[in-house]
Design an enzyme around this catalytic site. Sequence first.
Site, PDB file in Angstrom:
ATOM      1  N   TYR A  34      15.793  31.780   4.182  1.00 55.79           N
ATOM      2  CA  TYR A  34      14.656  32.611   4.587  1.00 55.79           C
ATOM      3  C   TYR A  34      14.740  33.014   6.053  1.00 55.79           C
ATOM      4  O   TYR A  34      15.173  32.215   6.892  1.00 55.79           O
ATOM      5  CB  TYR A  34      13.339  31.841   4.393  1.00 55.79           C
ATOM      6  CG  TYR A  34      12.924  31.715   2.939  1.00 55.79           C
ATOM      7  CD1 TYR A  34      12.664  32.857   2.173  1.00 55.79           C
ATOM      8  CD2 TYR A  34      12.784  30.468   2.359  1.00 55.79           C
ATOM      9  CE1 TYR A  34      12.275  32.733   0.844  1.00 55.79           C
ATOM     10  CE2 TYR A  34      12.396  30.332   1.035  1.00 55.79           C
ATOM     11  CZ  TYR A  34      12.145  31.477   0.285  1.00 55.79           C
ATOM     12  OH  TYR A  34      11.768  31.360  -1.027  1.00 55.79           O
TER      13      TYR A  34
ATOM     14  N   LYS B  15       0.854  -1.198   0.000  1.00 56.08           N
ATOM     15  CA  LYS B  15       0.000   0.000   0.000  1.00 56.08           C
ATOM     16  C   LYS B  15       0.884   1.241   0.000  1.00 56.08           C
ATOM     17  O   LYS B  15       2.076   1.160   0.320  1.00 56.08           O
ATOM     18  CB  LYS B  15      -0.910  -0.022   1.220  1.00 56.08           C
ATOM     19  CG  LYS B  15      -0.143  -0.054   2.536  1.00 56.08           C
ATOM     20  CD  LYS B  15      -1.035  -0.420   3.700  1.00 56.08           C
ATOM     21  CE  LYS B  15      -0.245  -0.354   4.995  1.00 56.08           C
ATOM     22  NZ  LYS B  15      -0.961  -0.933   6.105  1.00 56.08           N
TER      23      LYS B  15
END
Length: 812
Positions: free
Chosen positions: A707, A481
């Site tokens: 940043y 999965k």
Amino acid sequence: MGLLIQDIIPALGSRFEGNTQNGEIDNVSIDSRSLQNNNSTLFFALQGQNRNGHVYINELIDKGVVNFVVTHIPSGTKGKANFYIVEDTLKALQQFAAWYRNLFSIPVIAITGSNGKTIVKEWLNYLLSPDYNIIRSPKSYNSQIGVPLSVIGINERHNLGIFEAGISTTGEMEKLEAVIQPNIGVLTNIGSAHDEGFTGTDEKITEKLKLFKNVEILILQKNSRIEKLLDTKIKTFTWSFTDKTADVVLSAGADNTFNISHNNGTSFKAAIPFTDDASIENSVNCLMVMLYLGYSAEIIANRIATLYPLELRLQVKSGINNCTIIDDSYNSDYQSLKIALDFLEQQKNHQKKTVILSDVFQSGFAVKELYEKVGTLLNAHNISKIIGIGETISKQLSDFPGFTGYTSTQDFLAHLTDKSFEEETILVKGARSFRFEEIVVLLEEKTHETVLEINLNAVIHNFNFYRSRLKPETKIMVMVKAFGYGSGSYEIAKVLSHHKVDYLGVAFADEGIALRNAGITTPIIVMNPERSAFSAMVAYNLEPEIYSVGELKAFITLAQQKNLSEYPVHIKLDTGMHRLGFEENQIEALIDCLRNNNFISVKSIFSHLSSSDVPQFREFTLNQIEKFDKWSLTIMEQLQIKPLRHILNTSGIYNYPQAQYDMVRLGIGLYGVGNDREETTQLENVGTLKTIILQVKEINEGESVGYSRRFIATQKTRIATLPVGYADGISRLWGNGKGYVIINGKKATITGSICMDMMMVDVTNISCAEGDEAVIFGKKPTVVEIAEALGTIPYEILTGISQRVKRVFYKE
Ligand SMILES: *Cc1c(COP(=O)(O)O)cnc(C)c1O
């Protein structure tokens, strides 16, 4: 081989029933799918849990096989072939191999231990191959079957054998010793692999030591516990980092160099090109063998310095002009050529297949015979174009169709143009001395790409590790999965389909449909089937998990409309997870619905443990198992059915093997993450997320990075920028000095905030340049380590790697 049938009959301890005793055997097979020279093959019909070789005999007779080792003559085959009747075909195989080994007096090195057997074997092969014609176990053939098959590969021209032996329970090593009959023993690290087959570590060590009962020397890391268990007759050659009484004492110096002092008074320095403890230990074991064989310090140091990680073999890379490159530029022996050509054949992206091959070494054959064999192999694999590089191959294969020869790598490179290759898969395979990595660099597509490399060998290793902890008859469902926990569901399913996986588990129908479209035929169960997808599921032969009466009724209605008969479904019981499933008070309704219903059939009943990895919830887990047992029995009794039962996930397999029932559901462990540290060390790392340095710059004290100026340099600092960021699945929490990447073997701290598509790392103390590789996770740092630092679990990190990150798969 050329063995006479008359000699084989007694060697097998068999009764002969057949047409003629005048004949020869040239090879041995146990697998009906891979045969060569059928009329001179001796086929052993082994009886395993999953297969019984006797079943294939009829078919093999049609294919021209005439010699069979069997426990009985299958009906309808009497008189059609030669039968060697024995009590136990596996024993006969071992006895035959032991007899065969006795025909050769060559020295043999045998390796056992919990970890590192295959690596030490491959490295020894690499280190010693300039001087010996070596026969070694292919891949990790180290079992009761693999060892005899390996030994049967010896021929007249080999002058050294290197075999690995692995055991999972008592009584096995003695049989392997008889087959290998080693002269030199190497004991690698003793961990806890296969502990369950033994009453304790001492018993396991004692069993392993049986391999060495007749060796002239045993090489091992000095260890008083092992020495106590060792027969005093056995001579040892020991090494240690700490114990000065060892024969060879190593101490670490700067830059991966070690001072090595031998108690014969000599000492020298050697660089070991690894930083992790396991690789260093494995390297030292190899170094000890070289010392014992009398190599000079200089040769030892030179060769050890060039050791390389095994996973560098058969790497698949994107090439120029839309080519695919299979990089195997580290060795060129006949055995690995066969493996590489099989691998090439499996690659389906291009019709056109090209091989660039250097002179072939250490085959054990004379030159002419060798290149005839190489030619036959190339022919059998439909290669369109062959480029031979080297004095010998360029002459020997010069008349071969599609062949171009060059005497040296430089000669070939001088003729290489932009247009030499287009839309083809190219296997680049050469001995180290040919420096084919220079060819690969030129053929490789230059991208600044971040890739998640998936080591399919490691997947197989991990699968077998869990399989070895289960009863032989227990089935395994592999959970693929979420795109195989981020690692690629199709590729994982495909590679495991060769290793007898019984079921695949996906979360949603579309994941199952994708697998079917890719050609996967293994049964697939869908864990969260949505009603809207029922119809598609039936069309693609996907089997639903049924967790409520409502869902069950809806599925039965559909089955009725489609006129299905006995369509397999899987009943999920909720024993405490409280996610999906029938609770106790709904079981009666469930049984009522299922009674007298021929449209569907209960293929399995299962439940899921919520806390199999948490020791403090052992009581709770045992209670879940008890409920499961009781409820499932009620259903089975009431309906008179015998479906498969299963409840264990990865950590369940590890902690509650008594509850394995008929099947287990293996998830995270397959991808290299175990229940705890101890278990994880037995697993191999599967995924490596790596990228390349885009730019390196130097900033001064007081300048900032990224940043919001979250990093301010307190000194002159070198910064490398990497093209991978949070949009690729790297959590921002891993930035700002917390996390690191590995560049050229050293830790580079992530400085400043991780950006969407990039991050910056501190490389002040690392010599590196643009284009160098950076590892985000893999062997180091591990996904487990990152998950712990970020307060999450490895599952989330693995499945969070964005689909824009290209997955690259490789396999031996
Ligand atoms: C995901 C899943 C598993 C596998 O769990 P792991 O902990 O990864 O081994 C097993 N069973 C079910 C129902 C699952 O959803």
